[in-house]
Design an enzyme around this catalytic site. Structure first.
Site, PDB file in Angstrom:
ATOM      1  N   ASP A 108       3.604  -8.912   1.200  1.00  0.00           N
ATOM      2  CA  ASP A 108       4.215  -9.708   2.265  1.00  0.00           C
ATOM      3  C   ASP A 108       3.409 -10.933   2.664  1.00  0.00           C
ATOM      4  O   ASP A 108       3.969 -12.024   2.847  1.00  0.00           O
ATOM      5  CB  ASP A 108       4.534  -8.835   3.492  1.00  0.00           C
ATOM      6  CG  ASP A 108       3.369  -7.956   3.922  1.00  0.00           C
ATOM      7  OD1 ASP A 108       2.253  -8.086   3.374  1.00  0.00           O
ATOM      8  OD2 ASP A 108       3.574  -7.117   4.821  1.00  0.00           O
ATOM      9  N   HIS A 140       0.775  -1.241   0.000  1.00  0.00           N
ATOM     10  CA  HIS A 140       0.000   0.000   0.000  1.00  0.00           C
ATOM     11  C   HIS A 140       0.811   1.297   0.000  1.00  0.00           C
ATOM     12  O   HIS A 140       0.236   2.366  -0.170  1.00  0.00           O
ATOM     13  CB  HIS A 140      -0.980   0.056   1.188  1.00  0.00           C
ATOM     14  CG  HIS A 140      -1.709  -1.216   1.469  1.00  0.00           C
ATOM     15  ND1 HIS A 140      -2.431  -1.887   0.509  1.00  0.00           N
ATOM     16  CD2 HIS A 140      -1.823  -1.959   2.606  1.00  0.00           C
ATOM     17  CE1 HIS A 140      -2.980  -2.974   1.044  1.00  0.00           C
ATOM     18  NE2 HIS A 140      -2.620  -3.038   2.302  1.00  0.00           N
TER      19      HIS A 140
END
Length: 494
Positions: free
Chosen positions: A239, A82
């Protein structure tokens, strides 16, 4: 023998690992990162710090395993999602990157919904300040000169890729967290981009996480002591998607429960799933033809750290958990323990309530540190069950699940989570295998190895099946926790 490099661009550090063809760890290196918070709600990092830290972590690997380093055959990348990294036409950062945990763009989230009434449906996710899109609206409003000069918007790991190869590329899983991707069709959505006054030319080229995205540049290869080598860089992944690849969560129904600072349940699907009104994160997987549903409880292992500090047990959390287990072995004490709302930093799934607060209910003078700590880890377990209910409602519940993260070291907590959730939780060898390992696996596939030979599941050291004898007690205590939340929410809003 060929070696493979995995790099994870985290928030607090850059981690790099080197593995061989058999996926044996050969070396690891890390470099710490700082976060700048110049104003309330702001959270930023200098993109150049990621590259400096990457160089440092790689130097550590080269020093430990020089022979294996010289046989480097692929690179994989993973990273925090993000983050809005804005580059000018020359590829230079225009300002610090605005990170995933930055909260300044709440008004811009509302503006996106006004601009595109079906924004949530198009993006398969609700608008939240953590995502990338509202950050760009904030920049356009508050830093118009910077916005006007923005030629490219990259995510953190993709800026490191740009430093490695000079190309602008991203993968599907990371890009799904921008709110600009058509998640079902795995492409940029021009309507979502236009809502932020952006064009597709300002977005990186998209590839699958296991595909070749580019090759290490000649300049960096020479700098790293690898002159003349043509080393592929995998698309990589966000991740959590990379962590899933690391534990072999590659098929529909595979999943994991992660007990880190926050709690995450991740489930692989063979089709897009969406339930944004219940705060389900619907993203592409880092592997082609697969997606994932992800639900998040904001306080998990961090809640245990909090109560340990409050009870002056921070230096011996293992000992505190042993005392908790002893306390809970008495059914009567457990039944009369306080209940806990684990919303120390608000809550995401399923409430999407930034104003939710933590609270103990049923606290009496007889309750000591063990009772409080038991209530905390039980409260986290119930919050994870609430998260699982959202996956069940979306038709995306995992059929098999591993338990990973720092909290997985407590076998008692793992059993409590199994009892609360109804999931059988398998503990893999190396339960703290991280995203860097998954990134290295993606690199292996990009170098020509098959997904089937690379994405094997690790050996298990334990398995925790729900203990049906605890069903009635867990159901009653869960109901007490939910009643406490309803009462707390009314009190805060009145």
């Amino acid at each position: 023998m060929a070696s493979h490099l995995g790099i994870d661009i985290g928030t607090s550090s850059i981690k790099a690992i080197l593995i061989d063809h058999d996926q044996k760890l050969l070396a690891e290196g890390a470099a710490q990162l700082g976060v700048q918070r110049p104003r309330p709600l702001w959270s930023e990092q200098d993109p150049e710090d990621w590259w400096t830290a990457t160089q440092s972590a790689v130097s550590a690997l080269r020093a430990v395993a020089p022979r294996a380093w010289n046989e480097l055959d692929s690179i994989g990348l993973s990273g925090q999602q993000h983050g809005a990294t804005l580059l000018d036409a020359a590829g230079k950062p225009l300002r610090p990157s605005i990170l995933w945990n930055d909260g300044r763009s709440g008004a811009e989230c509302r503006e996106l919904l006004e601009k595109v009434p079906d924004f949530t449906r198009r993006a398969s996710n609700i608008t939240m300040p953590g995502f990338t899109a509202p950050k760009l609206l904030w920049v356009a409003r508050h830093e118009p000169d910077v916005f006007a000069r923005t030629a490219m918007v990259l995510l953190p790991k993709d800026y490191v890729r740009f430093c490695l190869c000079g190309d602008y590329v991203s993968d599907m899983s990371d890009s799904a967290g921008t709110l600009w991707l058509n998640v079902a069709e795995r492409r940029w959505d021009t309507t979502l981009l236009a809502a932020c006054d952006l064009k597709e030319t300002q977005m990186p080229r998209l590839v699958e996480g296991s595909a070749q995205s580019a090759y290490l540049s000649e300049h960096v290869a020479a700098e790293w002591g690898l002159p003349g080598r043509k080393i592929p860089i995998a698309g990589g992944g966000g991740d959590n998607a990379s962590s899933a690849v690391g534990i072999g969560a590659a098929k529909s129904g595979d999943g994991f429960l992660s007990l880190g600072t926050s709690g995450v349940i991740f489930a692989v699907t063979d089709h897009p799933v969406a339930l944004p009104e219940r705060t389900l994160h619907a993203f592409c997987h880092a592997l082609p033809g697969r997606w994932h549903g992800m639900v998040v409880a904001l306080s998990a292992a961090s809640a245990l750290s909090w109560i340990a500090a409050i009870t002056q047990s921070a230096s011996d959390i293992k000992g505190l958990l042993a005392r908790v287990e002893s306390f809970a072995s008495d059914a009567s004490r457990r039944a009369h323990a306080p209940v806990f709302l684990p919303y120390l930093t608000g809550e995401r799934t399923p409430h999407n309530d930034p104003h939710a607060t933590a609270a103990f209910g049923g606290l009496t003078a007889e309750h000591g540190a063990e009772a409080l700590a038991y209530a905390v880890i039980e409260g986290v377990a119930f919050a994870m069950r609430d998260c699982l209910d959202v996956l069940i409602e979306a038709g995306a519940a995992p059929t098999s699940s591993m338990i990973v993260g720092g909290g997985s070291r407590s076998r008692y907590w793992a059993q409590l989570l199994a009892d609360a959730s109804g999931l059988t939780l398998d503990l893999p060898a190396g339960a703290e295998l991280g995203a860097a390992f998954g990134a290295a696996r993606l690199g292996m596939i990009a170098s020509g190895l098959s997904e089937q030979e690379v994405c094997i599941k690790p050996a298990l050291t334990a398995s925790f099946a729900p203990d049906r004898r605890n069903e009635a007690l867990m159901r009653e205590r869960s109901a007490r926790m939910h009643a406490l939340y309803r009462g707390s929410a009314r009190a805060i809003r009145s």
